[in-house]
Design an enzyme around this catalytic site. Structure first.
Site, mmCIF file in Angstrom:
data_model
loop_
_atom_site.group_PDB
_atom_site.id
_atom_site.type_symbol
_atom_site.label_atom_id
_atom_site.label_comp_id
_atom_site.label_asym_id
_atom_site.label_seq_id
_atom_site.Cartn_x
_atom_site.Cartn_y
_atom_site.Cartn_z
ATOM 1 N N GLU A 113 0.867 -1.190 0.000
ATOM 2 C CA GLU A 113 0.000 0.000 0.000
ATOM 3 C C GLU A 113 0.895 1.229 0.000
ATOM 4 O OE1 GLU A 113 -2.078 -0.190 3.714
ATOM 5 O OE2 GLU A 113 -3.198 -1.983 3.163
ATOM 6 N N LYS A 115 2.472 4.524 1.405
ATOM 7 C CA LYS A 115 2.559 5.122 2.735
ATOM 8 C C LYS A 115 2.155 6.585 2.587
ATOM 9 C CE LYS A 115 5.050 5.288 6.985
ATOM 10 N NZ LYS A 115 4.986 6.674 7.361
ATOM 11 N N ASP A 117 1.278 10.369 3.390
ATOM 12 C CA ASP A 117 1.921 11.336 4.277
ATOM 13 C C ASP A 117 0.871 12.270 4.868
ATOM 14 O OD1 ASP A 117 3.967 12.435 5.608
ATOM 15 O OD2 ASP A 117 4.832 13.517 3.909
ATOM 16 N N TYR A 227 -6.889 1.850 6.134
ATOM 17 C CA TYR A 227 -5.965 0.753 5.864
ATOM 18 C C TYR A 227 -5.837 -0.310 6.941
ATOM 19 C CZ TYR A 227 -3.121 4.415 8.116
ATOM 20 O OH TYR A 227 -2.672 5.397 8.936
ATOM 21 N N LYS A 315 10.911 3.163 2.590
ATOM 22 C CA LYS A 315 10.916 4.620 2.349
ATOM 23 C C LYS A 315 11.482 4.948 0.971
ATOM 24 C CE LYS A 315 9.986 7.098 5.455
ATOM 25 N NZ LYS A 315 9.511 7.570 6.668
ATOM 26 N N CYS A 409 11.562 48.539 -2.235
ATOM 27 C CA CYS A 409 10.671 47.575 -2.867
ATOM 28 C C CYS A 409 11.145 47.299 -4.301
ATOM 29 C CB CYS A 409 9.250 48.137 -2.888
ATOM 30 S SG CYS A 409 8.146 47.179 -3.919
ATOM 31 N N CYS A 412 8.356 49.028 -6.756
ATOM 32 C CA CYS A 412 8.042 50.456 -6.859
ATOM 33 C C CYS A 412 9.145 51.357 -6.318
ATOM 34 C CB CYS A 412 6.719 50.766 -6.151
ATOM 35 S SG CYS A 412 6.835 50.620 -4.359
ATOM 36 N N CYS A 427 6.404 46.088 1.639
ATOM 37 C CA CYS A 427 6.222 47.386 1.016
ATOM 38 C C CYS A 427 4.816 47.853 1.371
ATOM 39 C CB CYS A 427 6.358 47.253 -0.500
ATOM 40 S SG CYS A 427 5.770 48.698 -1.368
ATOM 41 N N CYS A 432 1.718 50.625 -5.048
ATOM 42 C CA CYS A 432 2.745 49.715 -5.581
ATOM 43 C C CYS A 432 2.126 48.812 -6.650
ATOM 44 C CB CYS A 432 3.330 48.876 -4.451
ATOM 45 S SG CYS A 432 4.490 47.632 -5.025
HETATM 46 S S1 IVH Z 1 -0.612 0.615 8.933
HETATM 47 C C1 IVH Z 1 0.079 -1.511 12.118
HETATM 48 N N1 IVH Z 1 -0.753 1.578 6.503
HETATM 49 O O1 IVH Z 1 2.359 5.512 9.004
HETATM 50 C C2 IVH Z 1 0.750 -0.519 11.361
HETATM 51 N N2 IVH Z 1 0.048 3.017 8.210
HETATM 52 O O2 IVH Z 1 4.818 5.039 10.572
HETATM 53 C C3 IVH Z 1 0.281 0.870 11.502
HETATM 54 N N3 IVH Z 1 0.620 5.264 7.444
HETATM 55 O O3 IVH Z 1 0.933 5.687 12.172
HETATM 56 C C4 IVH Z 1 -0.547 1.445 10.482
HETATM 57 N N4 IVH Z 1 0.108 4.964 5.328
HETATM 58 O O4 IVH Z 1 -0.254 6.977 10.309
HETATM 59 C C5 IVH Z 1 -0.427 1.832 7.782
HETATM 60 N N5 IVH Z 1 -0.935 2.267 4.300
HETATM 61 C C6 IVH Z 1 -0.616 2.536 5.574
HETATM 62 C C7 IVH Z 1 -0.137 3.799 5.981
HETATM 63 C C8 IVH Z 1 0.195 4.000 7.317
HETATM 64 C C9 IVH Z 1 0.549 5.828 6.230
HETATM 65 C C10 IVH Z 1 1.089 5.967 8.659
HETATM 66 C C11 IVH Z 1 0.232 5.723 9.879
HETATM 67 C C12 IVH Z 1 1.159 5.169 10.922
HETATM 68 C C13 IVH Z 1 2.501 5.562 10.403
HETATM 69 C C14 IVH Z 1 3.539 4.593 10.893
#
Ligand code: IVH
Length: 667
Positions: A113, A115, A117, A227, A315, A409, A412, A427, A432
């Site tokens: 999945e 990750k 942000d 998730y 990552k 500025c 101007c 400014c 301006c």
């Molecule tokens: S699973 C049991 N799935 O990443 C594992 N977390 O570094 C915990 N996060 O606190 C959650 N995408 O806020 C899971 N596809 C994903 C995620 C995800 C982002 C975040 C989540 C968690 C943090 C852990």
């Protein structure tokens, strides 16, 4: 009545179905405005028949009264975090550990999945109804952000049960995030209003979820992908993929990128593909999460102290590269802020060629000591403006000297002014050219002179045609000027002229606010109106000492104001407005002092007057309206539906008034 109840039920089903199609299936069949039309019909029917309102009605997403603090919620099961894999070797090592842990040579099926942000949240449903939701917090206890989560359209207020029964208890975990386009728009709006912008979508999402007033959260473009689960009563799932499918059936959005991977090499391929797709997604991700698919295998592997052994976050490489600073050039924003911009040797960052990076302000330049000729690390995240992270000192040419922003500025040539304690130099020149659109848009806006029908589009057209260059020019506009504009009908031209005419009759406070003097907002404008009894000449010639003598005016604001008037162009523009017919209503003194020194909090859905009117009334009688209840509160005026503030006031023994009591008190 039966007819109305069934229409209400029908509207709710329709709205929920459209939400499902939009957020879960990503296949909407009606436009946003058609959706809003259905919602408005529901709202007006419910308003007329409040007994028919249910907690999961789509109308109930907004309207909760602001909180004074978040409560806390203990998670039934701790919300774990994820271990990281920083490179391919660590992904391979993870898979090897899994195989060893399960005592098998075979491939172990994984789900990959993105990750996301954003911010991890937990949503709790009892008997199919959204009961409360919380932040992850320290993993054991989070903040109760139920009101804010309810405003997120993608979160179902009750479970869909067309395809699957709802369990008695369902805890769902997911990530709340802001889309890149929503983030960009929000920051543009904030910049135009002179508010600080968010550094990235994640901070913007976090800031939005932490609002005590959910009405603010409701305006923020937040999304969610779910998730994981917390506790679930009843059904158990043999695999994670089954659970994700159930989530969709219940109406939760699940990332469409999620997929099964069968082997270590599949994992690595998926990770590489997602990384190359990263900058094309409409939201930010920072890696791939790999999770064991089978529940029995997850259970066999178990957890470490804070993270499961059955999952890992692979990552992505940081989107940072080095390049050369060819020049540093100050640029001027619409609000007069002078921002130094590094002009870079073009460089490819995560698939996009970057030529400029913001250096924010002089403090940032000093802190990072960025100089022309330096080699610097720059970073870019999605659509966000690239920024200079740090200098590679070893590569600095001997000739490079510290950079200082000019004191004029760039647009101007007037002096720029940086108030003490502020990072940004500005400014203040009303004429301006770089700020003219922003200044005029603010000048005519609702909270300022309130010229009806004078929107941003019209401002743009007029400025581009050079029909207005400073704010006073709007009072010189003629019928011919307007009617010759593109898409301007005879009637609209007349309407705008008469709106301009009406706006001339204003108040000192509105006019001062409309000028957009830095630090002089709507409230301070009223304070100044009172102190100068609405006499603008007196205000324009006030010294810093005169200004500092006013309650609520500190040395920085006083200095900003005197500097504003020391620019003769500003004086000229204001005098021109006055000679073109701007007139101030006479300032009313306080109506009574019955509320002198008293602090009043208004809460609940006020029915007799609006919140703004309430505030004005309190002030007109010598009192002060506040947003939160504390020991210092003297009266709480509670309208229908008052909640936590009313309870707090009762606990503190504060006098509670109805709206009628309040009106009686001040009459
Ligand atoms: S699973 C049991 N799935 O990443 C594992 N977390 O570094 C915990 N996060 O606190 C959650 N995408 O806020 C899971 N596809 C994903 C995620 C995800 C982002 C975040 C989540 C968690 C943090 C852990």
């Amino acid at each position: 009545m039966a007819g109305i109840a069934s229409r209400i039920a029908d509207l709710r089903t329709k709205l929920n179905d459209h939400n499902f199609r939009y957020y879960v299936l990503d296949d909407p069949v009606i436009s946003d405005s058609q959706y809003d039309e259905l919602l408005r019909e529901l709202q007006s029917l419910e308003e007329a028949h409040p007994k028919l309102i249910t907690p999961d009605s789509p109308s109930q997403r907004v309207g909760a009264s602001p909180l004074s603090a978040f409560g806390s919620i203990t998670h039934r099961q701790p919300m774990l975090s994820l271990a990281n894999a920083m490179n391919t070797d660590e992904l391979v090592a993870f898979m090897d550990r899994i195989k060893k842990g399960l005592d098998t040579e075979e491939n172990v099926e994984m789900i990959a999945e993105p990750k996301l942000d954003g911010l991890g949240v937990e949503l709790v449903y009892e008997n199919g109804l959204f009961i409360h939701g919380s932040t992850r917090g320290d993993g054991f206890t989070g903040e109760d952000i139920t009101q804010n989560l309810k405003t997120i359209g993608a979160i179902p207020l009750s479970l869909r049960t067309e395809d699957r029964e709802s369990p008695d208890l369902l805890e769902v975990r997911g990530e709340v995030f802001m889309t890149l386009s929503g983030f960009k728009k929000l920051n543009e709006e904030r910049q135009a209003e002179g508010l600080p912008t968010f550094a990235n979508p994640r901070n913007a999402a976090a800031g939005s979820l932490r609002q005590l007033d959910s009405a603010i959260t409701a305006t923020r473009p937040l999304r969610i992908y779910c998730y994981e689960s917390g506790e679930i009563s009843g059904p158990s799932f043999g695999t994670h993929i089954d659970f994700l499918n159930a989530l969709k059936e219940w109406g939760f959005p699940v990332s469409p990128e999620s997929s099964i991977v069968e082997s270590t090499s599949d994992m690595i391929d998926f990770h590489a593909r997602l990384e190359s797709k990263r900058n094309d997604l409409p939201y930010e991700i920072d890696g791939t999460v790999f999770k064991v698919n089978r529940t029995d295998q997850r259970n066999a592997l178990g957890i470490r102290s804070r993270s499961p052994r059955w999952a890992i976050a692979g990552k992505f490489k940081a989107q940072q590269v080095t390049t050369l600073v060819n020049d540093i050039i100050p640029s001027l924003g619409r609000t007069g802020a002078v921002t130094p911009v590094a002009h870079l040797e073009p460089v490819n960052v995560g698939g996009v060629v970057v030529t400029h990076a913001t250096l924010h302000n002089q403090d940032e330049i000093d802190r990072k000591d960025v100089r022309i000729g330096d080699t610097v690390w720059i970073q870019r995240a999605g659509d966000v403006i690239p920024e200079v992270v740090k200098v590679v000192i070893e590569k600095r040419p001997k000739s490079a000297s510290p950079y200082q922003l000019p004191s004029e500025c760039p647009a101007c040539g007037h002096d720029v002014y940086r108030p003490e304690g502020e990072a940004v130099a500005r400014c203040q020149n009303l004429s301006c050219p770089a700020q003219v659109k922003g200044r005029i848009t603010h000048f005519v806006s609702k909270t300022a002179l309130d010229v009806e029908g004078f929107g941003e589009k019209l401002v743009n057209q007029l400025v581009e045609k050079k029909l207005i260059q400073t704010v006073d020019d709007i009072f010189k506009l003629t019928y011919d000027d307007l009617v010759n504009l593109e898409r301007m009908a005879d009637k609209s031209a007349h309407n705008i002229l008469s709106a301009i005419g009406e706006a001339k009759q204003t108040t000192f406070a509105r006019f001062i606010y409309a000028l957009g003097i830095r630090n002089v907002g709507a409230h301070l404008s009223k304070v100044l109106e009172k102190s100068f009894s609405g006499d603008i000449e007196k205000f324009m010639s006030a010294s810093t000492e005169d200004l500092e003598a006013i309650d609520e005016v500190g040395p920085i604001v006083a200095e900003t104001i005197t500097r504003f008037w020391s620019d003769c162009t500003n004086v000229d523009v204001v005098e021109s407005c006055l000679s073109l017919g701007i007139q101030f209503e006479t300032v009313e003194g306080p109506k009574s002092q019955i509320l002198e020194g008293k602090t009043i909090v208004f809460t609940g859905a006020l029915t007799q007057f609006s919140r703004n009117e309430a505030k004005d009334m309190a002030e007109a009688h010598g009192g002060r309206a506040s947003g939160s209840v504390s020991k210092k509160t003297d009266f709480l005026v509670a309208g229908p539906g008052a909640g936590s503030k009313l309870k707090k006031a009762e606990d503190l023994g504060i006098t509670i008034l109805s709206e009628e009591d309040f009106l009686e008190l001040i009459s």
